[in-house]
Scaffold this motif. Structure first.
Motif, PDB file in Angstrom:
ATOM      1  N   VAL A   1       0.844  -1.202   0.000  1.00 22.38           N
ATOM      2  CA  VAL A   1       0.000   0.000   0.000  1.00 22.38           C
ATOM      3  C   VAL A   1       0.878   1.250   0.000  1.00 22.38           C
ATOM      4  N   HIS A   2       1.952   1.213   0.782  1.00 23.75           N
ATOM      5  CA  HIS A   2       2.842   2.377   0.837  1.00 23.75           C
ATOM      6  C   HIS A   2       3.477   2.636  -0.525  1.00 23.75           C
ATOM      7  N   ALA A   3       3.846   1.589  -1.245  1.00 19.15           N
ATOM      8  CA  ALA A   3       4.415   1.763  -2.588  1.00 19.15           C
ATOM      9  C   ALA A   3       3.392   2.407  -3.522  1.00 19.15           C
TER      10      ALA A   3
ATOM     11  N   GLN B   1       3.815   6.245  -5.314  1.00 17.44           N
ATOM     12  CA  GLN B   1       3.651   6.544  -6.738  1.00 17.44           C
ATOM     13  C   GLN B   1       2.600   7.622  -6.953  1.00 17.44           C
ATOM     14  N   ALA B   2       1.454   7.469  -6.292  1.00 16.63           N
ATOM     15  CA  ALA B   2       0.379   8.451  -6.447  1.00 16.63           C
ATOM     16  C   ALA B   2       0.792   9.808  -5.899  1.00 16.63           C
ATOM     17  N   ASN B   3       1.550   9.813  -4.808  1.00 15.62           N
ATOM     18  CA  ASN B   3       1.964  11.072  -4.202  1.00 15.62           C
ATOM     19  C   ASN B   3       2.922  11.834  -5.114  1.00 15.62           C
ATOM     20  N   ALA B   4       3.807  11.117  -5.800  1.00 17.12           N
ATOM     21  CA  ALA B   4       4.708  11.767  -6.750  1.00 17.12           C
ATOM     22  C   ALA B   4       3.922  12.385  -7.899  1.00 17.12           C
ATOM     23  N   GLU B   5       2.893  11.691  -8.351  1.00 20.05           N
ATOM     24  CA  GLU B   5       2.040  12.226  -9.414  1.00 20.05           C
ATOM     25  C   GLU B   5       1.286  13.461  -8.921  1.00 20.05           C
TER      26      GLU B   5
ATOM     27  N   ILE C   1      -4.477   9.686  -1.062  1.00 15.48           N
ATOM     28  CA  ILE C   1      -3.619   9.841  -2.241  1.00 15.48           C
ATOM     29  C   ILE C   1      -3.154   8.454  -2.668  1.00 15.48           C
ATOM     30  N   ILE C   2      -4.062   7.744  -3.279  1.00 17.60           N
ATOM     31  CA  ILE C   2      -3.795   6.380  -3.733  1.00 17.60           C
ATOM     32  C   ILE C   2      -4.881   6.009  -4.739  1.00 17.60           C
TER      33      ILE C   2
END
Length: 232
Positions: free
Chosen positions: A71-73, A77-81, A159-160
């Motif tokens: 889930v953290h991964a 990814q979503a947070n970088a986007e 944010i996911i």
């Protein structure tokens, strides 16, 4: 005392929980949440109002570090986007924010909506199909307030991507992820919302959100979609 009203002390406790509820992203302690306490919180969620008394919520309790890592991964990814949607100083500040406590919190909780609960026709959903989703949000708020009263911090990781949660938890098509929550004891509850504390946003005065009888702003300023073409 007004009939059926709580005592002054009881009312004060309810309003205190509402006022001091926080979206917790940091300060989680590793201490486990006792099972009876966790069940109390989930029972509070289970007592939320639901459309047609359909009780559409599903709760997936997560303790496995490997699942948390997945889930953290997905969050990373979503947070970088998400960061790229801001510009300049706002982007820099965004990247400095801590927006989850997935690995630190002893318990993670996936709240999902089973859209088949209650059968093909549910009282109250005949014209507003999304009412089952809103019912699940009411369950989350119940849990959040009960957790605050118990001294448990809760953080909502929004944010996911939903598809990532679907794949990690193998959700069937009719079960929709609503919220991924982090739960645990915390060192402290902040005196004000964290985003307000760091200067990201301020709480509006209630008066900015009040309308009497009709919505006050002119329709042409809102880009309102005509009712004949609007989709629920």
């Amino acid at each position: 005392m007004i009939a059926n009203a709580f005592s002054p002390a009881e009312r004060a406790a309810v309003y205190r929980a509402i006022t001091e509820r926080r979206d917790v992203r940091r300060h989680f302690l590793p201490d486990p949440i006792p099972e009876p306490l966790l069940m109390r919180l989930l029972d509070a969620a289970h007592r939320a109002p639901s459309v047609g008394f359909s009780q559409p919520w599903e709760f997936v309790i997560v303790r496995d570090p490997q699942t948390k890592a997945q889930v953290h991964a997905a969050f990373t990814q979503a947070n970088a986007e998400a960061a790229m949607r801001f510009s300049g100083e706002r982007r820099t500040r965004y990247r400095q924010l801590k927006l989850e406590g997935i690995r630190e919190a002893p318990i993670n909780l996936l709240v999902a909506c089973n859209r088949r609960r209650g059968g093909p026709v549910v009282l109250g959903r005949t014209h507003q199909r999304s009412m089952d989703l809103f019912s699940c949000v009411c369950a989350i708020q119940n849990l959040w307030l009960a957790a605050r009263a118990e001294g448990i911090g809760v953080g909502w990781v929004s944010i996911i991507r939903r598809q990532a949660l679907r794949e990690i938890f193998r959700l069937p098509h009719h079960v929709v992820p609503i919220a991924y929550l982090c739960l645990g004891w915390v060192r402290e509850f902040l005196p004000e919302p964290e985003l307000q504390q760091v200067g990201w946003a301020e709480r509006d005065p209630l008066s900015d959100h009040l309308h009497w009888e009709r919505y006050a702003a002119p329709a042409h300023e809102l880009g309102i979609i005509p009712a004949s073409t609007r989709q629920e």
